[in-house]
Write a protein that holds these residues in place. Structure first.
Motif, PDB file in Angstrom:
ATOM      1  N   VAL A 136       6.107   4.599  13.444  1.00  0.00           N
ATOM      2  CA  VAL A 136       5.742   5.197  12.159  1.00  0.00           C
ATOM      3  C   VAL A 136       6.009   4.201  11.026  1.00  0.00           C
ATOM      4  CG1 VAL A 136       5.973   7.237  10.746  1.00  0.00           C
ATOM      5  CG2 VAL A 136       6.656   7.299  13.161  1.00  0.00           C
ATOM      6  N   LEU A 137       5.017   3.959  10.214  1.00  0.00           N
ATOM      7  CA  LEU A 137       5.204   3.047   9.086  1.00  0.00           C
ATOM      8  C   LEU A 137       5.427   3.854   7.811  1.00  0.00           C
ATOM      9  CD1 LEU A 137       2.538   0.256   9.662  1.00  0.00           C
ATOM     10  CD2 LEU A 137       5.003   0.159  10.024  1.00  0.00           C
ATOM     11  N   ALA A 138       6.483   3.515   7.092  1.00  0.00           N
ATOM     12  CA  ALA A 138       6.741   4.177   5.821  1.00  0.00           C
ATOM     13  C   ALA A 138       5.896   3.534   4.728  1.00  0.00           C
ATOM     14  CB  ALA A 138       8.216   4.089   5.467  1.00  0.00           C
ATOM     15  N   LEU A 139       5.645   2.250   4.864  1.00  0.00           N
ATOM     16  CA  LEU A 139       4.789   1.549   3.913  1.00  0.00           C
ATOM     17  C   LEU A 139       3.832   0.669   4.703  1.00  0.00           C
ATOM     18  CD1 LEU A 139       7.348   0.385   1.216  1.00  0.00           C
ATOM     19  CD2 LEU A 139       5.590   2.142   0.946  1.00  0.00           C
ATOM     20  N   ASN A 140       2.579   0.747   4.385  1.00  0.00           N
ATOM     21  CA  ASN A 140       1.589  -0.016   5.135  1.00  0.00           C
ATOM     22  C   ASN A 140       0.774  -0.880   4.177  1.00  0.00           C
ATOM     23  OD1 ASN A 140      -0.115  -1.025   7.017  1.00  0.00           O
ATOM     24  ND2 ASN A 140      -1.182   0.906   7.430  1.00  0.00           N
ATOM     25  N   ASN A 141       1.073  -2.159   4.161  1.00  0.00           N
ATOM     26  CA  ASN A 141       0.294  -3.117   3.396  1.00  0.00           C
ATOM     27  C   ASN A 141       0.171  -2.749   1.918  1.00  0.00           C
ATOM     28  OD1 ASN A 141      -0.978  -5.530   3.437  1.00  0.00           O
ATOM     29  ND2 ASN A 141      -3.016  -4.687   3.880  1.00  0.00           N
ATOM     30  N   VAL A 142       1.313  -2.570   1.286  1.00  0.00           N
ATOM     31  CA  VAL A 142       1.310  -2.126  -0.107  1.00  0.00           C
ATOM     32  C   VAL A 142       1.501  -3.319  -1.044  1.00  0.00           C
ATOM     33  CG1 VAL A 142       2.633  -0.796  -1.794  1.00  0.00           C
ATOM     34  CG2 VAL A 142       2.122   0.181   0.452  1.00  0.00           C
ATOM     35  N   ASP A 143       0.736  -3.346  -2.126  1.00  0.00           N
ATOM     36  CA  ASP A 143       0.908  -4.357  -3.177  1.00  0.00           C
ATOM     37  C   ASP A 143       1.400  -3.674  -4.446  1.00  0.00           C
ATOM     38  OD1 ASP A 143       0.001  -6.334  -1.565  1.00  0.00           O
ATOM     39  OD2 ASP A 143      -2.082  -6.228  -2.291  1.00  0.00           O
ATOM     40  N   MET A 144       2.237  -4.375  -5.175  1.00  0.00           N
ATOM     41  CA  MET A 144       2.611  -3.857  -6.495  1.00  0.00           C
ATOM     42  C   MET A 144       2.991  -5.044  -7.365  1.00  0.00           C
ATOM     43  SD  MET A 144       5.311  -0.926  -7.488  1.00  0.00           S
ATOM     44  CE  MET A 144       6.145  -0.884  -9.054  1.00  0.00           C
ATOM     45  N   VAL A 145       2.265  -5.226  -8.461  1.00  0.00           N
ATOM     46  CA  VAL A 145       2.545  -6.352  -9.354  1.00  0.00           C
ATOM     47  C   VAL A 145       2.986  -5.793 -10.696  1.00  0.00           C
ATOM     48  CG1 VAL A 145       1.563  -8.351 -10.518  1.00  0.00           C
ATOM     49  CG2 VAL A 145       0.850  -7.786  -8.191  1.00  0.00           C
ATOM     50  N   VAL A 146       4.147  -6.231 -11.152  1.00  0.00           N
ATOM     51  CA  VAL A 146       4.702  -5.722 -12.403  1.00  0.00           C
ATOM     52  C   VAL A 146       4.702  -6.853 -13.423  1.00  0.00           C
ATOM     53  CG1 VAL A 146       6.682  -4.630 -13.481  1.00  0.00           C
ATOM     54  CG2 VAL A 146       6.149  -4.159 -11.074  1.00  0.00           C
ATOM     55  N   LYS A 147       4.055  -6.593 -14.574  1.00  0.00           N
ATOM     56  CA  LYS A 147       3.980  -7.638 -15.600  1.00  0.00           C
ATOM     57  C   LYS A 147       5.240  -7.635 -16.437  1.00  0.00           C
ATOM     58  CE  LYS A 147      -1.012  -7.814 -15.892  1.00  0.00           C
ATOM     59  NZ  LYS A 147      -1.554  -6.416 -15.755  1.00  0.00           N
ATOM     60  N   ARG A 148       5.585  -8.816 -16.914  1.00  0.00           N
ATOM     61  CA  ARG A 148       6.827  -8.952 -17.665  1.00  0.00           C
ATOM     62  C   ARG A 148       6.787  -8.150 -18.962  1.00  0.00           C
ATOM     63  NH1 ARG A 148      10.742 -11.658 -16.690  1.00  0.00           N
ATOM     64  NH2 ARG A 148       9.751 -13.266 -15.444  1.00  0.00           N
ATOM     65  N   GLY A 149       7.899  -7.483 -19.213  1.00  0.00           N
ATOM     66  CA  GLY A 149       8.018  -6.747 -20.458  1.00  0.00           C
ATOM     67  C   GLY A 149       7.383  -5.374 -20.410  1.00  0.00           C
ATOM     68  N   ASN A 150       6.737  -5.060 -19.318  1.00  0.00           N
ATOM     69  CA  ASN A 150       6.101  -3.748 -19.201  1.00  0.00           C
ATOM     70  C   ASN A 150       7.084  -2.681 -18.733  1.00  0.00           C
ATOM     71  OD1 ASN A 150       3.584  -4.422 -19.996  1.00  0.00           O
ATOM     72  ND2 ASN A 150       2.624  -4.218 -17.977  1.00  0.00           N
ATOM     73  N   ILE A 151       6.726  -1.443 -19.036  1.00  0.00           N
ATOM     74  CA  ILE A 151       7.335  -0.335 -18.315  1.00  0.00           C
ATOM     75  C   ILE A 151       6.311   0.081 -17.279  1.00  0.00           C
ATOM     76  CG2 ILE A 151       8.188   2.018 -18.446  1.00  0.00           C
ATOM     77  CD1 ILE A 151       9.037   1.497 -21.281  1.00  0.00           C
ATOM     78  N   HIS A 152       6.711  -0.033 -16.005  1.00  0.00           N
ATOM     79  CA  HIS A 152       5.757   0.188 -14.926  1.00  0.00           C
ATOM     80  C   HIS A 152       6.162   1.437 -14.151  1.00  0.00           C
ATOM     81  CE1 HIS A 152       2.753  -1.870 -12.123  1.00  0.00           C
ATOM     82  NE2 HIS A 152       3.057  -0.735 -11.538  1.00  0.00           N
ATOM     83  N   GLY A 153       5.294   2.401 -14.082  1.00  0.00           N
ATOM     84  CA  GLY A 153       5.609   3.638 -13.372  1.00  0.00           C
ATOM     85  C   GLY A 153       5.241   3.547 -11.905  1.00  0.00           C
ATOM     86  N   LEU A 154       6.013   4.260 -11.078  1.00  0.00           N
ATOM     87  CA  LEU A 154       5.683   4.329  -9.651  1.00  0.00           C
ATOM     88  C   LEU A 154       5.742   5.797  -9.268  1.00  0.00           C
ATOM     89  CD1 LEU A 154       5.189   3.050  -6.871  1.00  0.00           C
ATOM     90  CD2 LEU A 154       7.651   2.675  -6.685  1.00  0.00           C
ATOM     91  N   ILE A 155       4.574   6.353  -8.911  1.00  0.00           N
ATOM     92  CA  ILE A 155       4.558   7.786  -8.602  1.00  0.00           C
ATOM     93  C   ILE A 155       3.895   8.022  -7.256  1.00  0.00           C
ATOM     94  CG2 ILE A 155       4.546   8.539 -11.014  1.00  0.00           C
ATOM     95  CD1 ILE A 155       1.539   8.988 -10.770  1.00  0.00           C
ATOM     96  N   GLY A 156       4.025   9.216  -6.797  1.00  0.00           N
ATOM     97  CA  GLY A 156       3.430   9.599  -5.527  1.00  0.00           C
ATOM     98  C   GLY A 156       4.101  10.864  -5.051  1.00  0.00           C
ATOM     99  N   PRO A 157       3.417  11.609  -4.168  1.00  0.00           N
ATOM    100  CA  PRO A 157       4.027  12.839  -3.659  1.00  0.00           C
ATOM    101  C   PRO A 157       5.265  12.528  -2.814  1.00  0.00           C
ATOM    102  CG  PRO A 157       1.804  12.501  -2.767  1.00  0.00           C
ATOM    103  CD  PRO A 157       2.125  11.328  -3.592  1.00  0.00           C
ATOM    104  N   ASN A 158       5.998  13.583  -2.479  1.00  0.00           N
ATOM    105  CA  ASN A 158       7.169  13.385  -1.619  1.00  0.00           C
ATOM    106  C   ASN A 158       6.747  12.727  -0.319  1.00  0.00           C
ATOM    107  OD1 ASN A 158       9.162  14.382  -3.234  1.00  0.00           O
ATOM    108  ND2 ASN A 158       8.784  16.518  -2.619  1.00  0.00           N
ATOM    109  N   GLY A 159       7.535  11.780   0.132  1.00  0.00           N
ATOM    110  CA  GLY A 159       7.235  11.113   1.387  1.00  0.00           C
ATOM    111  C   GLY A 159       6.170  10.054   1.260  1.00  0.00           C
ATOM    112  N   SER A 160       5.816   9.693   0.047  1.00  0.00           N
ATOM    113  CA  SER A 160       4.762   8.700  -0.116  1.00  0.00           C
ATOM    114  C   SER A 160       5.298   7.289   0.035  1.00  0.00           C
ATOM    115  CB  SER A 160       4.106   8.852  -1.481  1.00  0.00           C
ATOM    116  OG  SER A 160       5.088   8.657  -2.487  1.00  0.00           O
ATOM    117  N   GLY A 161       6.610   7.122   0.001  1.00  0.00           N
ATOM    118  CA  GLY A 161       7.190   5.794   0.200  1.00  0.00           C
ATOM    119  C   GLY A 161       7.710   5.158  -1.077  1.00  0.00           C
TER     120      GLY A 161
END
Lengths: 305, 618, 390
Positions: free
Chosen positions: B380-405
């Motif tokens: 079972v993979l909890a995360l499968n090939n996920v990208d996330m790029v956060v720009k400097r100085g930003n407030i970056h949100g991370l959302i998803g339903p329960n169990g989304s990783g």
């Protein structure tokens, strides 16, 4: 070889019963009852005393076992419950149960005198020869009792409602009490079973060691070591630890030298703990455990750098 | 002297006077013992040696939470190595002092390294077996004198001119105890103390603050071991040593001394050691009865005062104080009920983080996670090939339903775990294989969904833990902390910064000195935030910072986030409250079932069909 | 802050208390009494031995005081329980010495500690210093003893020698199973001394660690197999009486047909015979000849002892009683309680007529009981007693 196995298993069964007495209590309450050895002693001394006074063996033994069971419960109320109510995570029970141990054994020495006394022979007279190896019926009984204790406890734990709730309590007492389980009742049951198991170990070993008020120390220690070998998480694993300790001690004595039984089991334990830090019988099959143990080891080595 | 005192603050003046009084009392008592009878000496010296052992054990057991049963074995190594190297090879006793301290310390480091892979009771088990093996070795070999033991070396007397000082062994043991007390009490008054408590009670929090917890545990155990080695060195001069004096029951006895005296207290271990070691010698009644009473004292003290003799002393002291000052309320209890509004200071957003980092270009990448794959178990993979790029100085949100990783991704970015494959870079440097403390030192800080703080410390002390990685050499300096001018300056600086950080997240000074155990949930969360901000992170990861907060407090957090953004800090927020996320965030990443759904500006994401489908439920 | 003041005041108070103790502690000898210290494990599984030592000493001292004391002073006895702990024992030793004890009786449990401390502190230890043997002669029977340890105790060298004499005459091969403490090693040394003199070898010697004192030693079965394999027909079990009983029981249940030999403790009290019951029959051991043919003095002592303590007297009570009278003689001859003088006088006591025999100390001989004072005995279940051989 067979002789080593039989002798080892029979003495290991006694160690295992004491280890199980530790483990059942730990399983439910997360407490190590340092007076467990003294519960064994209570059963031995009472049985010896009553049978000397002329009571039939079966009656003396029943009274002895009842007393060790009751003493277990008393220890819970006197020395453990007040401590856990103050702080569930404190280790203060170490001091209070040790205090009870000292009181019990000194009291027994006052009552019975410090010298060893006779113990009913029970089944220790009769010898059985299996494939060239000999075993007394008493020793055979020890192995049988050990098997019954493990199987009985596992059935109780998995098949009855009481046992299942007990499992829940052991993993999360706060949650369990939130859903209405009576944690106290389970703790009392655990201490009672612990007392009964330790008492049974006493009756099994009594014919060989005779009755001495300070036997509790000796068997408390070996039982504790067996517990460490088997792993503390599951009572059945503690029994496994006892059997391993018994076989290793007798084997070391036979194949290496008489004093090797002092150190050989511990060398094995150290190696085992390095490979499988949670005890020999913690979980899963042996190979997987060995592999993951080695894996974890290398991972830690890496991580520490 | 008087001018020196006059220059000090009243508090530190009192401390200095106290220390002088203590030193005089120490000298007087050592002198008394050294000129006392054999009986007094034997009684006090044995008690003093066990006090060294109990203090050193309290450092690992009481403070750091490692219940060692190896101290008797370490004690034995010190005593036997001194005795054997002196009697068989004629090594000088004063050369053997540093040798046994260092040697036993190294053994402790190795033992700690091997057994600290497991914690809690398993640590007790491995150290227990260590003692067993040491004792068996000592009993079974003939060069150690076997079971009957061996006579210890004779400690040289004072030269005639100093003979008035009395027994040299008494001074030697007394000095060993003094050194131990100085080391232990210094650590207890240094900023390392809260850090050690955090390792005991809130290990992830300590790791997130940049504390290399496993190294620290091994190090503390090594220090404790070397003190046990010191005790062993001194013990060898008391006459005669045999394996039975170092059996595992002695280990348990030392632990009994600690708990009976009062675990995690300054004086408790000393009192416990004196009581347990002297009772059988001083009390002389029917021996069986004496044993019964000894056991009963254990039970009674612990049952009525689970904190041991110090708990008893504390309750007596409170009662006496209450009698003399009947009007004074003993503890100015902080009301825990919701009816009392939480006192927040006027918020000073500009000060939220006084980062010195230059404001960067907006497009620059602060943190990038690429092709992340992670599974807890095979299959079972909890995360499968996920990208996330956060720009400097930003407030970056991370959302998803329960169990989304989401939480898994946060844990991978902050270093609690490492991905199976994929890369994580912070400021252009690969960090995916670094552990949490190393990432914290690189400026990646985090908070936890539900705050894990040290409940017995004040909010201010908890926040100070966050500064651990910002003040160099706290651990190395801690054993002589109060004696160092620079260290005292650092203590003051840490206190000031902690209070400032608490103010900056809007907590008034009243909260700073309140134990975390007594504060409401919201304050706890804000304290955690302050602890993360205080270290001036460049990237701050907040895991559900709003969990359990009231609407007023949510506004408070929003304000803090804006302050952080103004200060140039990159913030990653995991949160369920989408209104808050879309209001606050420059960009938002959405996960579902371990896969990336989309990344984009708040407005884009809100409009995204799939997001509405999988998450917003529209 | 307050804690620091609290700490300071605690330290200061205890300092004062201790110096007060220190100044008031010593000097009890000047007050017209002579203090004799006692250290013995009166609790623990061997508590009965320690109790016998204390009781026997007390009887001697009461008698001497009733007759006016020694050199015009009364004797005072102060005994403590060491709980078989070496640390406690050394604390007690120092305590007693600083209270002015001129000699220490004991300890039957921590003899190696008291014997070693006696030569460090130059204070005689007398009486039941463990079971003599290696405790008094740490480097072996042919090397000098501890200069201040004067043991009237049962002596492992003597019993080892007596048992070895028996084995040389009656056994094809002798196996020795002993514990690894000075007790078991002393017995082995005594046996080997006799065997070496005759150029004979033991069939097997094996050490087994006892679960000391409670007799819960296991793994005896594999020892029995080894002994059978060695071809020995006699086996000396140099273990505690409890373990001897266990061993005999196991061996008999396995059908091993050994002649069992004992040690000094086997016949010292009834522990072994009570536990082994029928299986004790035919056990070989040695008794003090005075126990086999009691003198009138011994009979009187045993009657008085029984009347006073409601227990049967044991050799440990009797030998402690002897020790005090020998000490009395040394004090009277030297007219001093000075340690140096006591050492000289004790070293020159020859053929003192004690309960345990004719007792002699010399510079070289610091154990009173030797092989010649022993009589070989065999246990008989019909008479429930140890009967002299041949």
């Amino acid at each position: 070889m067979l002789q080593v196995l039989l002798s080892g298993l029979s003495i290991g069964a006694v160690y295992g019963l004491v280890a199980m007495a530790f483990a059942v209590v730990f399983y439910v309450t997360r407490v190590i009852n340092f007076a467990t050895g003294q519960l064994l002693m209570v059963a031995i001394m009472l049985t010896a005393g009553l049978s000397k006074a002329g009571l039939p063996d079966w009656l003396s033994i029943s009274v002895g076992l009842t007393a060790s069971t009751a003493a277990g419960v008393v220890i819970y109320f006197v020395a453990v419950r007040p401590v856990l109510r103050f702080d569930r995570f404190s280790f203060a029970w170490l001091v209070s149960t040790l205090g009870v141990a000292i009181v019990l054994q000194s009291a027994a020495a006052i009552i019975y005198g410090p010298t060893s006394q006779g113990f009913p022979k029970l089944l220790n007279r009769d010898n059985l020869v299996i494939g060239g190896a000999s075993i007394t019926l008493q020793e055979l009984l020890a192995i049988i009792v050990a098997v019954v204790a493990v199987v009985g406890f596992e059935i109780f734990r998995r098949r009855t409602l009481f046992g299942k709730v007990g499992m829940a309590i052991s993993s999360d007492p706060e949650m369990a009490s939130a859903i209405g389980a009576r944690v106290t009742a389970y703790a009392v049951a655990a201490f009672a079973i612990g007392g009964l198991l330790a008492g049974a170990a006493g009756v099994l070993i009594g014919p060989i060691t005779y009755a001495n008020p300070y036997l509790g120390d000796t068997y408390g220690i070996t039982g504790f070591v067996a517990l460490m070998i088997g792993g503390i998480e599951r009572p059945a694993a503690a029994m496994g630890g006892g059997l391993v300790l018994g076989v290793l001690s007798v084997g070391a004595n036979t194949f290496i030298g008489s004093q090797a039984s002092d150190w050989f089991p511990f060398v094995v334990v150290v190696v085992v703990l390095l490979l499988a830090p949670h005890g020999l019988f913690a979980s899963g099959d042996a190979l997987k455990r060995l592999a993951s143990g080695i894996g974890r080891r290398t991972a830690t080595l890496k991580g520490a750098n | 002297m008087s001018t020196f005192l006059a220059r000090q603050s009243p508090r530190s003046r009192r401390v200095t006077i106290g220390m002088v009084v203590l030193l005089v009392a120490y000298l007087a008592s050592t002198f008394g013992v050294a000129n006392g009878s054999y009986g007094t000496q034997s009684l006090v010296l044995v008690a003093a040696i066990f006090a060294i052992l109990a203090l050193s054990l309290d450092l690992v057991a009481g403070v750091t939470g490692l219940y060692s049963l190896g101290h008797a074995g370490l004690f034995a190594l010190g005593a036997y190595s001194t005795t054997l190297l002196n009697s068989k090879f004629g090594w000088n006793l004063f050369l053997l002092l540093p040798l046994s301290i260092a040697g036993v310390g190294i053994v402790g480091l190795v033992l700690g390294f091997l057994s600290l892979r497991v914690s809690g009771l398993y640590f007790a088990i491995t150290t227990f077996i260590f003692t067993l093996v040491v004792v068996v070795l000592l009993s079974d070999f003939s060069f150690t004198g076997g079971l009957q033991g061996i006579a210890g070396p004779v400690f040289p007397d004072f030269p005639p001119g100093l003979a008035f000082l009395g027994s040299s062994v008494a001074w030697c043991v007394g000095l060993s105890l003094l050194v131990t007390i100085v080391i232990i009490w210094s650590i207890r008054s240094s900023p390392l103390y809260p850090v050690l408590l955090a390792i005991r009670d809130a290990e992830p929090f300590a790791a997130a603050a940049g504390v290399r917890t496993s190294v620290m545990k091994v190090g503390i155990f090594g220090l404790s071991a070397s003190l046990a080695g010191l005790a062993g060195w001194a013990f060898s001069f008391l006459g005669f040593i045999s394996p039975g004096q170092f059996s595992w029951t002695v280990s348990v006895n030392i632990l009994v001394m600690v708990i009976l005296g009062g675990i995690n207290t300054r004086l408790g271990p000393i009192i416990g050691a004196a009581f347990v070691s002297a009772f059988p010698v001083v009390v002389s009644i029917d021996p069986f009865l004496q044993e019964v009473i000894f056991g009963l004292i254990f039970v009674v003290v612990i049952v009525f005062f689970p904190q041991g003799f110090m708990g008893l002393v504390g309750s007596l002291a409170r009662r006496i104080r209450a009698r003399f000052r009947p009007t004074a309320v003993v503890v100015e209890a902080v009301e825990d009920d919701a009816s009392t509004p939480i006192a927040y200071a006027h918020l000073a957003p500009q000060e939220a983080v006084s980062t010195t980092r230059a404001l960067p270009a907006v497009d620059e990448v602060a943190l990038a996670a690429k092709n992340i794959v992670f599974g807890y178990n095979r299959g079972v993979l909890a995360l499968n090939n996920v990208d996330m790029v956060v720009k400097r100085g930003n407030i970056h949100g991370l959302i998803g339903p329960n169990g989304s990783g989401k939480s898994t991704l946060v844990n991978l970015m902050s270093g609690r775990m490492s991905p199976n494959s994929g890369t994580i870079t912070a400021d252009g440097v690969r960090i995916e294989r670094l552990r949490a403390p190393a990432r914290a030192r690189r400026g990646v800080m985090r908070t936890f969904q539900s705050a894990v703080l040290v409940r017995e410390l004040t909010a201010q002390e908890n926040v100070g833990i966050g500064l651990y990685s910002r003040f160099p050499g706290i651990a190395a300096r801690s054993p002589i902390w109060p004696l160092l001018m620079g260290a005292r300056r650092d203590s003051r600086a840490i206190a000031q910064k902690s209070i400032a950080a608490l103010t900056s997240v809007g907590l008034s000074s009243g909260w700073a000195t309140t134990r975390v155990a007594d504060v409401p949930h919201g304050v706890e969360q804000l304290t955690q935030l302050a602890a993360a901000c205080i270290a001036e992170p460049s990237i701050l990861i907040l895991d559900e910072p709003l969990a359990g907060l009231s609407s007023g407090e949510v506004e408070q957090v929003s304000e803090i986030l804006r302050g952080l953004k103004r200060a140039g800090v990159t913030v990653i927020v995991v949160e369920h409250q989408t209104r808050f996320i879309f209001e606050m965030c420059d960009e938002v990443t959405v996960l579902a079932a371990g896969e990336l759904v989309t990344t984009g500006t708040a407005a884009d994401v809100r409009a995204n069909e799939r997001v509405r489908e999988v998450y917003l439920g529209q | 802050m307050k804690r620091i003041f609290l700490a300071a005041s605690i330290v200061a108070v205890s300092a004062l208390a201790l110096t007060a103790c220190a100044s008031g502690g010593s000097g009890s000898t000047s007050a017209g009494t002579i203090l004799i210290g006692g250290i013995a494990g009166t609790t623990g599984a061997y508590g009965s031995t320690g109790q016998a030592v204390v009781n026997g000493t007390q009887m001697a001292i009461d008698e001497i005081n009733a007759k006016g004391g020694v050199i015009g002073k009364k004797l005072k006895f102060e005994a403590h329980d060491d709980g078989a702990s070496a640390t406690t024992s050394s604390q007690l030793f120092n305590k007693l010495v600083s209270e002015g004890a001129i000699a220490i009786v004991g300890s039957p449990d921590t003899g190696p500690t008291t014997a070693s401390l006696s030569s460090q502190k130059k204070i005689p230890v007398i009486g039941a210093v463990d079971d003599g043997g290696l405790t008094v002669y740490p480097d072996g029977p042919d090397k000098p003893p501890f200069p201040y340890a004067f043991s009237t105790s049962l002596n492992t060298f003597a019993w080892g020698g007596a048992v070895a004499d028996y084995a040389l005459k009656n056994c094809k091969g002798l196996a020795v199973l002993h514990d690894p403490s000075s007790y078991g090693l002393g017995g082995l040394a005594g046996i080997k001394l006799v065997f070496d003199a005759k150029g004979k070898k033991l069939a097997l010697e094996d050490a087994i660690t006892e679960n000391w004192s409670t007799g819960a030693t296991v793994g005896l079965k594999s020892e029995i197999d080894k002994i059978t394999a060695s071809g020995a027909d006699c086996v000396d079990v140099w273990l505690t009486p409890q373990d001897q009983a266990s061993f005999v029981q196991e061996a008999k249940s396995l059908g091993a047909n050994f002649t069992f030999l004992g040690n000094d403790e086997t016949s010292a009290d009834s522990t072994f015979s009570d536990l082994a019951k029928d299986q004790a029959d035919g056990m070989i051991s040695a008794l003090l000849s005075t126990e086999v043919h009691p003198t009138d003095a011994l009979k009187t002592f045993q009657t008085k002892y029984k009347a006073k303590f409601n227990k049967d007297s044991t050799p440990f009570a009797e030998l402690s009683y002897d020790a005090i009278y020998m000490l009395k003689q040394a004090i009277e001859k030297g007219k001093s309680t000075n340690a140096q003088s006591l050492q000289n006088q004790l070293n020159s006591i020859t053929d003192y007529d004690g309960l345990t025999g004719k007792l002699t100390f010399t510079e070289q001989q610091h154990t009173t009981i030797n092989k010649d004072q022993l009589t070989l005995v065999k246990f008989s279940t019909t008479s429930k007693s140890w009967e002299p051989l041949g």
